[in-house]
Design a protein around this motif. Structure first.
Motif, mmCIF file in Angstrom:
data_model
loop_
_atom_site.group_PDB
_atom_site.id
_atom_site.type_symbol
_atom_site.label_atom_id
_atom_site.label_comp_id
_atom_site.label_asym_id
_atom_site.label_seq_id
_atom_site.Cartn_x
_atom_site.Cartn_y
_atom_site.Cartn_z
ATOM 1 N N ALA A 35 0.834 -1.201 0.000
ATOM 2 C CA ALA A 35 0.000 0.000 0.000
ATOM 3 C C ALA A 35 0.871 1.255 0.000
ATOM 4 C CB ALA A 35 -0.921 -0.006 1.218
ATOM 5 N N HIS A 50 3.046 1.489 -3.399
ATOM 6 C CA HIS A 50 2.284 1.865 -4.596
ATOM 7 C C HIS A 50 1.838 3.333 -4.511
ATOM 8 C CE1 HIS A 50 2.251 -1.986 -6.609
ATOM 9 N NE2 HIS A 50 1.795 -2.601 -5.541
ATOM 10 N N MET A 51 1.366 3.740 -3.338
ATOM 11 C CA MET A 51 0.941 5.136 -3.178
ATOM 12 C C MET A 51 2.116 6.079 -3.389
ATOM 13 S SD MET A 51 -2.193 5.941 -2.553
ATOM 14 C CE MET A 51 -3.720 5.544 -1.693
ATOM 15 N N CYS A 90 4.637 5.750 -5.187
ATOM 16 C CA CYS A 90 5.024 5.829 -6.601
ATOM 17 C C CYS A 90 4.208 6.867 -7.369
ATOM 18 C CB CYS A 90 4.878 4.467 -7.272
ATOM 19 S SG CYS A 90 6.155 3.313 -6.779
ATOM 20 N N LEU A 91 3.023 7.187 -6.876
ATOM 21 C CA LEU A 91 2.211 8.205 -7.546
ATOM 22 C C LEU A 91 2.749 9.613 -7.294
ATOM 23 C CD1 LEU A 91 -1.329 6.842 -6.533
ATOM 24 C CD2 LEU A 91 -0.084 6.380 -8.660
ATOM 25 N N LEU A 92 3.581 9.754 -6.271
ATOM 26 C CA LEU A 92 3.949 11.083 -5.773
ATOM 27 C C LEU A 92 5.349 11.530 -6.135
ATOM 28 C CD1 LEU A 92 2.476 10.591 -2.204
ATOM 29 C CD2 LEU A 92 1.394 11.730 -4.134
ATOM 30 N N GLY A 93 6.178 10.617 -6.644
ATOM 31 C CA GLY A 93 7.544 10.993 -6.975
ATOM 32 C C GLY A 93 8.241 9.870 -7.708
ATOM 33 N N ARG A 94 9.476 10.140 -8.088
ATOM 34 C CA ARG A 94 10.212 9.183 -8.903
ATOM 35 C C ARG A 94 10.795 8.050 -8.070
ATOM 36 N NH1 ARG A 94 14.952 8.730 -10.801
ATOM 37 N NH2 ARG A 94 15.128 7.715 -12.821
ATOM 38 N N ARG A 130 12.028 1.362 -7.811
ATOM 39 C CA ARG A 130 11.540 2.693 -7.421
ATOM 40 C C ARG A 130 12.045 3.096 -6.026
ATOM 41 N NH1 ARG A 130 6.880 4.281 -10.419
ATOM 42 N NH2 ARG A 130 7.130 6.320 -9.476
ATOM 43 N N ASP A 187 12.359 11.148 -3.298
ATOM 44 C CA ASP A 187 11.371 12.227 -3.413
ATOM 45 C C ASP A 187 10.246 12.063 -2.392
ATOM 46 O OD1 ASP A 187 12.648 13.141 -5.807
ATOM 47 O OD2 ASP A 187 11.565 11.616 -6.930
ATOM 48 N N VAL A 188 10.050 10.828 -1.950
ATOM 49 C CA VAL A 188 8.896 10.476 -1.117
ATOM 50 C C VAL A 188 9.401 9.517 -0.035
ATOM 51 C CG1 VAL A 188 6.545 9.495 -1.129
ATOM 52 C CG2 VAL A 188 7.472 10.543 -3.208
ATOM 53 N N PRO A 227 6.494 14.350 0.877
ATOM 54 C CA PRO A 227 5.341 13.514 1.207
ATOM 55 C C PRO A 227 5.782 12.304 2.029
ATOM 56 C CG PRO A 227 5.431 13.989 -1.163
ATOM 57 C CD PRO A 227 6.706 14.472 -0.575
ATOM 58 N N VAL A 279 4.306 8.762 3.444
ATOM 59 C CA VAL A 279 3.197 7.827 3.300
ATOM 60 C C VAL A 279 3.227 6.825 4.434
ATOM 61 C CG1 VAL A 279 2.077 6.172 1.773
ATOM 62 C CG2 VAL A 279 3.400 8.060 0.791
ATOM 63 N N ALA A 318 -2.675 4.394 4.038
ATOM 64 C CA ALA A 318 -2.692 4.065 2.608
ATOM 65 C C ALA A 318 -3.439 2.756 2.378
ATOM 66 C CB ALA A 318 -1.262 3.960 2.080
#
Lengths: 241, 241, 241, 241, 241, 241
Positions: free
Chosen positions: E98, E101-102, E104-108, E135, E174-175, E197, E199, E204
């Motif tokens: 969770a 995957h979350m 990955c939506l927010l940064g590289r 990632r 990045d996250v 960010p 997580v 999540a």
């Protein structure tokens, strides 16, 4: 059982050190025959030398007259395994793969400690081809030459301990592979001092070769490593020209 | 500019075919010198032969007396590039890498069409080490020997067209690399017939070698491919023993 | 032979610098036509700008009236190659791939030295898609902007030398790719000073484009990069709206 | 909460179909705003169109005046996410990543069923960049165009069922991702008929966008996707030239 | 909608902290049921404990009597997801997947900050199996135990901020993913302080589970995660022996 | 030397078959102790069963009173190795890794022939984690259950020969690994009939365990597989509750 252990360089004292190491690892009843190539470099520390010694080892193995049950190729990170595997109908174990496969049983990641920095890429390439680069935490160099490593075991031990410590602390290694046949003599001492398993390729290679023979397993002849197709080969074997 | 193109086998007619192909690709003012090893197999179709020919090529290049600007190694999927790169201070281009890098400019995935099935693994290994296995859709075999491929160009063309068609339709290839120096003569015909770019390693290799020379680029000497360290090498060069 | 070299930003002085670099690399008889997009950013340093400039380059290439033989896309790490390859029936060489493929001929691992840190991920993504991320030792940033790099070549040279030294010593690079078209002017100086091959994408791109043309090779039209299907496209080309 | 769902092509009926799908997935209290680019292709089926539509979407999003909380990019396998992520300070979810990440929760491997064969490579590239290519069993094509898929839902359903069956039986897929926003209408029917989970990117994208907003998460601004540096951008936004 | 959130250790205060976190993330109308295994370790910090707790969680879920719609497994980096997915016909979301995957939506690239160094390898293995290791910029450890993390949120916050800073500055993240359910309380504070960010897997996981339920998606039953074949299982469920 | 061989299911006849196989492989002087878990499934054919049996094996090994030198875990593709490795201070060899590492010495690519299709993903995951997925040509299923495989050796032999033939002809395998401890009895027959090396995990595991003991090597305790930290574990060992 008779196992041929092939030194990859032409230095007799290295052959003898490898032979002693192999004998130590051999099961009762296993005879070790150590051979030295008839041509090639006094030590193998670059790709040119590695290719030349690969051919010199193939040449030397052609001249082994007594029957044998398996071969151990005692050059860490060197070329040649696939070629020898094609030429022979007996199991062929390279010490790079022997050490790496054994190390994988003992921990999540292993590091290799080797001779010169310039050989690290070549070792990494071999690990990539055998599939185990992802298990390798790092390849570290003592920056001692192959002959110095074999010559001055005390300094070798000290340098290996230093690099092993870095490998464990900084690179996340759980296990160490000694990346040079000439380092074999320091394996036990380093293991005792640093407290991590230290795998020597020669002893690992002998144990794996014995295992294959006992299990009735040998090189596959159906695919990539089938015997060479019959054809004219000029000047081969080289030492009989 | 003078470029040495090294055949990897001892068959003179193959050297001549490679030479003609190279001359066709060369820019005005480029002289092509084609050389044949003094020992080794009549054709290279397995790892043993590949290792032997790698050393035979290194040996032969030591004997080139006239100055030259670059070397093209004309064995597809064969060993040796890193060793030759260490020995020389000129650019060294292997036709496997030449064809593969060129193909990558022309489409998303390339397939290799080669001689015997048994060589596919060896070719795949070379592509993996140069990083381009992920760009390779498949390695397909005509099941013709190297000498048959060079001997019967008509049948070669037919078989290559068959495999190219499979590569495009079933494997998703956009581009084809001819996986054997002896196939060079059919490149244009196949490209015209099937309508996909067909890259021949010899011509690609000559063009890349010329480019490197013109751009003032040569093998890096700071790391893995530095010159071999000075040391005793018994029986080298082999052909001068 | 006429080769179009497309700057990816709208800054005329950068186009002129790229043109001069391209001319230097071109073979006798090759004409270089340098073009500047009609819209887009003054320099390309992020994904938004990269996408915009990719479209601006496609737009600009639609307006080239004189016949040409190949295109070089002169933005390092930028988007667009696959789109341009679909639009044209001539070879298209991106300087990212040109530099990376050339570098692979010269050593085991290359590093890229580029402008801003934030662009490193984007460059890495391009290398991953072309298959060469495994050959890349590192992507290092000078933290100078694209326009500063082109403006102050002396400081550029100093910063590049610093990062090249780190790349060789710490990251294990054998070869360097200059990661920005505006850096082209320092390639020779850095190579002379640090003693590692330095590949500039623009000159590498011109040499590869010439090679493809001479070898009669062009973008594959059977698969991923076939011409766009005919359909309504509103407002295209953008500069002719 | 207000979520902007951006169609990537200029066909209004596709925008409306996407809007309806998004509304169906939205939680109570979520408002869906569907937008259509002001320029670009009527459907997106190649890289050229994909790049153009990426920029057209960025352009269109600049013109959204009412405040919104997140964006869903409704083009499967298309370019642009990183660029939009840089431009906005709200979460941006691409339906390719939305579908793939959701599918990974439901089984070991997913297959994508898409429009034309030629788009498969592009989809695979996107999956490779987001890290999920190893979870993808196959990308299969119906060989129906985007507009036909949206136009003839009955035939779309039949063709998708055929390809889903192959994906499960032959490729080892556990889960299916619909690889085209225009297919959204058949998800439930296919899932009911074949008995495997079928993930539609638009509904998955809306759910993920809502989740991010509710959890207080948005695009990272510290690294690769920081806001574009301030600079002169000629002719931007394009639709306001 | 009712979601069962399963703590993986036997410590009631951790279950309560997880429950509160889950409730905070749940949409209106979602009921959270938090459960504690009836046997197993007080905290999970090694593979042995992870395997044991995986079985304890499966055992505990067998005893949930009231109907529920989805399950969230609240152990970061722990084993068991595939087994639970087989046992149940409802969606099962693991907080490792969770969070990853979350993120990955927010940064590289994301980094994980977890409890003890020794758990890093196990977390990396889970990320590799779900496909997202590429990632992941790094897995960093606070070297605080799971129970200390949950006990002393102030020190936890400080240590997490330290490691997050290293992850961003040195590793290129990045996250951030919080790599331990007990850290959930510090997510907001760290995000506010460091500006990246952050997580948390529990929140999540709840959001993803709700999304799956709302979209009518559940575990695929056609392949790897089909229900266990009927057979004799001695002593199962364990807590009812 | 005493080696404990742990069956992973509760079926006594399977334990006995494994024991006989192990005895056959053991060197003179090696004593084999075969153990059966006190709880768990009659055979292991899915993830739920695999996790349960992993814990049952850990539980059973806690109850072995006589001293031993190494453990072989006799479940192909099953979970648990890392947990057992942490619990014990002796070498632990899993038959999946034993077979795969041994196979790598004998050819370029191996295939696994196993019981049910549904277990293929789980086997592939184990191979990926040990790094050898790239050496695996395919995992093929006989679609016979574990107990049928052990029960009807004749039919087992026939089905294995069929799948081995496909593996060699279609998948490019050079070597075969038997993917189920219950298949051990057919290894020799299949090898004789098909002419490719057939590796049985139990015999390979015993040989590797003996080798490790003889070489003085055991699980690394410095990193991932250090002993579990001391803490309260409720209801452990399970069979002594």
């Amino acid at each position: 059982m008779r196992i041929v252990v092939a030194n990859v360089n032409t230095t007799g004292s290295v052959t003898e050190a490898i032979r002693q190491q192999a004998v130590k690892a051999a099961a009762p009843g296993t005879e070790i025959v150590a051979v030295t190539p008839e041509f090639g470099p006094a030590s193998v520390e670059c790709n040119f030398e590695s290719y030349l010694s690969a051919v010199a080892v193939m040449d030397r193995l052609q001249a082994v007259e007594a029957p044998f049950d398996a071969v151990v190729l005692a050059g860490f990170g060197e070329h040649g395994k696939e070629g020898v595997a094609e030429l022979l109908d007996k199991p062929v174990v390279d010490i790079t793969e022997a050490a790496a496969h054994m190390a994988c049983l003992l921990g999540r990641r292993f590091s290799v400690v080797t001779s010169l920095k310039r050989t690290r890429g070549q070792i990494h390439d071999r690990l990539q081809l055998i599939g185990l680069a992802s298990r390798c935490a790092s390849v570290r160099a003592t920056e001692m030459t192959v002959l110095d490593l074999e010559d001055d075991l005390e300094r070798t031990g000290e340098r290996v301990v230093e690099e092993v410590t870095w490998a464990v602390e900084a690179d996340g290694a759980d296990v160490i592979c000694l990346g040079c046949a000439g380092m074999a003599g320091v394996a036990e001492g380093v293991q005792a001092e640093v407290g991590v398993p230290v795998v020597d390729g020669v002893t690992a290679g002998v144990a794996l070769a014995e295992s294959l023979v006992r299990l009735g397993l040998s090189t596959s002849k159906v695919g990539s490593w089938a015997p060479p197709p019959p054809k004219t080969i000029t000047g081969w074997p080289i030492s009989r020209r």
